[in-house]
Enzyme design. Structure first.
Site, PDB file in Angstrom:
ATOM      1  N   GLU A   1       1.601  -0.971  -0.157  1.00 12.07           N
ATOM      2  CA  GLU A   1       0.106   0.055   0.623  1.00 12.07           C
ATOM      3  C   GLU A   1       0.622   1.073  -0.059  1.00 12.07           C
ATOM      4  O   GLU A   1       1.046   1.989   0.571  1.00 12.07           O
ATOM      5  CB  GLU A   1      -0.998  -0.212   0.970  1.00 12.07           C
TER       6      GLU A   1
ATOM      7  N   GLU B   1      -5.211  -8.720  -0.293  1.00 13.12           N
ATOM      8  CA  GLU B   1      -6.286  -8.187   0.599  1.00 13.12           C
ATOM      9  C   GLU B   1      -7.351  -8.217   0.995  1.00 13.12           C
ATOM     10  O   GLU B   1      -8.168  -7.191  -0.362  1.00 13.12           O
ATOM     11  CB  GLU B   1      -5.993  -6.800   1.454  1.00 13.12           C
TER      12      GLU B   1
HETATM   13  O1  AHR Z   1      -5.158  -5.648   6.660  1.00 18.13           O
HETATM   14  C1  AHR Z   1      -4.922  -4.751   7.656  1.00 18.13           C
HETATM   15  C2  AHR Z   1      -4.666  -3.898   7.123  1.00 18.13           C
HETATM   16  O2  AHR Z   1      -4.936  -3.331   5.848  1.00 18.13           O
HETATM   17  C3  AHR Z   1      -2.897  -4.112   6.495  1.00 18.13           C
HETATM   18  O3  AHR Z   1      -2.081  -3.906   7.433  1.00 18.13           O
HETATM   19  C4  AHR Z   1      -2.677  -2.531   5.159  1.00 18.13           C
HETATM   20  O4  AHR Z   1      -2.292  -2.972   4.120  1.00 18.13           O
HETATM   21  C5  AHR Z   1      -4.285  -2.824   4.868  1.00 18.13           C
HETATM   22  O5  AHR Z   1      -4.142  -1.190   5.293  1.00 18.13           O
END
Ligand code: AHR
Length: 509
Positions: free
Chosen positions: A173, A292
């Site tokens: 990210e 994610e």
């Molecule tokens: O999964 C929780 C968080 O969400 C992770 O650390 C991050 O990559 C995202 O913002």
């Protein structure tokens, strides 16, 4: 009762499923690692300190790949702190989550744990506070045979053979203002390209994931992917996508329509990948690593009041309800419908932190979202058929027109099995669904699993772990070459059909 029609054709295939699409994620965050998968002092621990009860549930889901060690955590992580003799490992501040990391669990423990879980590893490099040199060192430690500083360091830690980790993320990210070492698209594109160049010289067999947008509504979305892929097209294999949803306004119809947003997000990223491929007169497709995805919002308020700089707080411990499981089902269907381009997916996360599995000192249990994930990961193997869904639609506040029915059909040629995954999002009514099975005339229904609860907010707890669970005996039959099913209102459905072979009885000579 509303009616829908589902149309498939044996020859009309989206893609073979890459099993990594059912991956998950373990971050050094909250109680995911400590108390989730590793707790040497627990009565549930095995000889390596891994929680056996967690491992059992992870294996129940057949998790093919697990991303590690972050997430936001990775962007200020020094992997060297987590290898070698445990009594010499330093505690460090973790700037991402404002906690203290003991480093008692690190890379080699994760490799060991993954072997036991039966899953591959997807590792992330720190491109927040670190760069090419440290990424090269980490890859050399993991994948280089011997005779160099880093590979011999690994051997001195008891790992004679390289770990041979294939899939790697170039940071996490990096577009997000919350990220330690956030970069502009141009800054990230350069560092990602140069790091990828060095890494692929060291190990040409690895696959690299460049950071895409942190979610579909990032102000830089689109421009970010274009800039990054324009620079890195020849060096990377995947672009990442992250996406979480939450029912913050308590509007269930709208919440359940979030899969429409995910669908559009994926389609847009695919278009950008193809635009860049065309611009570069390239041959290879850049595919998507949705590394994610989940529902995440229940714990937001509680997390604002957490004490800082402690170890393993109860952080991001969303307790999932029944409607969350429905959306997870719809998101899985959406991912599968894009199986030609989404090759990696990581349900974020796996244990205790926005997770399907929860643990306490007295056991481990399955949250509501465990079930659609487990069903897809264990039954959704083979080929995704292009599933045309003719469903009535409704108007969702945020996402516009949304179908009541989400559905995908998978054929598993090896097992001679067809699997239908479907969510009826209608809050009021059951739905009559017909699926033309005439090309599968010799297939019979094996099982129709249904997950439904009259209360959309029903949850599973340690005390009542089976409050929301799937049941067999759903309403479906084959009639005149059609699968005729009734999907209860707000329900997750899995129908398994198997080829019926009549055994010919021979009379003794
Ligand atoms: O999964 C929780 C968080 O969400 C992770 O650390 C991050 O990559 C995202 O913002």
């Amino acid at each position: 009762m509303k009616k829908s029609q589902v149309i498939i054709d044996k020859e009309y295939i989206v893609s073979e499923i890459d099993k990594r699409v059912y991956g998950s994620f373990i971050e050094h965050l909250g109680r995911a690692v400590y108390e989730g998968i590793y707790q040497p002092e627990s009565p549930f621990a095995d000889e390596q300190g891994f929680r056996k009860d967690t491992l059992e549930l992870v294996k129940e889901c057949n998790v093919p790949i697990v991303r590690y060690p972050g997430g936001n955590f990775v962007s200020s992580y020094r992997w060297e702190d987590g290898v070698g003799p445990k009594d010499q490992r330093p505690s460090q501040v973790d700037l991402a989550w404002e906690v203290v990391e003991s480093n008692q669990f690190g890379l080699n423990e994760f490799v060991e744990w993954s072997k036991k879980a039966g899953s591959e590893i997807m590792m992330a490099f720190n491109l927040g506070t670190r760069g090419i040199q440290e990424a090269k060192n980490l890859l050399e430690y993991c994948n280089f045979k011997s005779g160099t500083l880093m590979s011999d360091l690994r051997r001195s830690h008891g790992y004679e053979q390289p770990h041979n980790i294939k899939t790697w993320c170039l940071g996490n990210e990096m577009d997000g203002p919350w990220q330690i070492g956030q970069k502009t698209a141009g800054e990230y594109a350069r560092i990602a390209h140069e790091t990828a160049k060095a890494l692929k010289i060291l190990d040409p067999n690895i696959e690299l994931v460049a950071c895409g947008s942190s979610h579909s509504h990032m102000p830089t979305f689109g421009e970010w992917e274009t800039t990054v892929l324009d620079e890195c097209y020849d060096k990377v294999d995947y672009i990442s996508m992250h996406q979480y949803y939450g029912n913050r306004d308590n509007d269930s119809a709208n919440f359940l329509a979030s899969s429409v947003d995910l669908d559009q997000f994926i389609s847009t990223v695919v278009s950008i990948c193809d635009y860049i491929k065309g611009k570069h007169h390239g041959k290879k497709n850049i595919n998507i690593s949705l590394d994610e995805w989940n529902v995440w919002f229940h714990s937001e308020e509680a997390d604002k009041h957490l004490e800082k700089w402690i170890q393993k707080p109860h952080q991001l411990e969303d307790i999932y309800n029944f409607e969350d499981a429905l959306l997870v089902g719809s998101m899985l269907i959406t991912i599968l419908r894009h199986a030609d381009r989404v090759k990696i997916g990581c349900l974020a996360q796996l244990v205790n932190v926005i997770a399907p599995i929860m643990t306490s000192d007295t056991g481990a249990w399955r949250q509501t979202i465990f079930y659609p994930y487990m069903h897809a990961a264990t039954l959704g193997q083979g080929i995704v058929l292009n599933t045309i869904v003719k469903s009535p639609v409704y108007e969702a506040k945020q996402y516009g027109e949304a179908p009541y029915l989400d559905c995908v059909v998978i054929e598993n040629p090896e097992k001679e099995e067809l699997v239908v995954f479907a969510v009826n999002k209608d809050l009021e009514e059951a739905m009559e669904v017909s699926l033309d099975l005439r090309q599968y005339a010799d297939y019979r229904i094996q099982e129709h699993l249904v997950m439904h609860n009259d209360d959309l907010k029903a949850i599973n707890t340690e005390e009542n772990p089976n409050n929301v669970v799937p049941k067999s005996g759903g309403n479906s039959k084959i009639d005149g070459g059609f699968l005729q099913a009734v999907f209860e209102r707000t329900s997750w459905n899995v129908i398994r059909l198997m080829k019926h072979t009549c055994s010919l009885l021979r009379s003794p000579d």
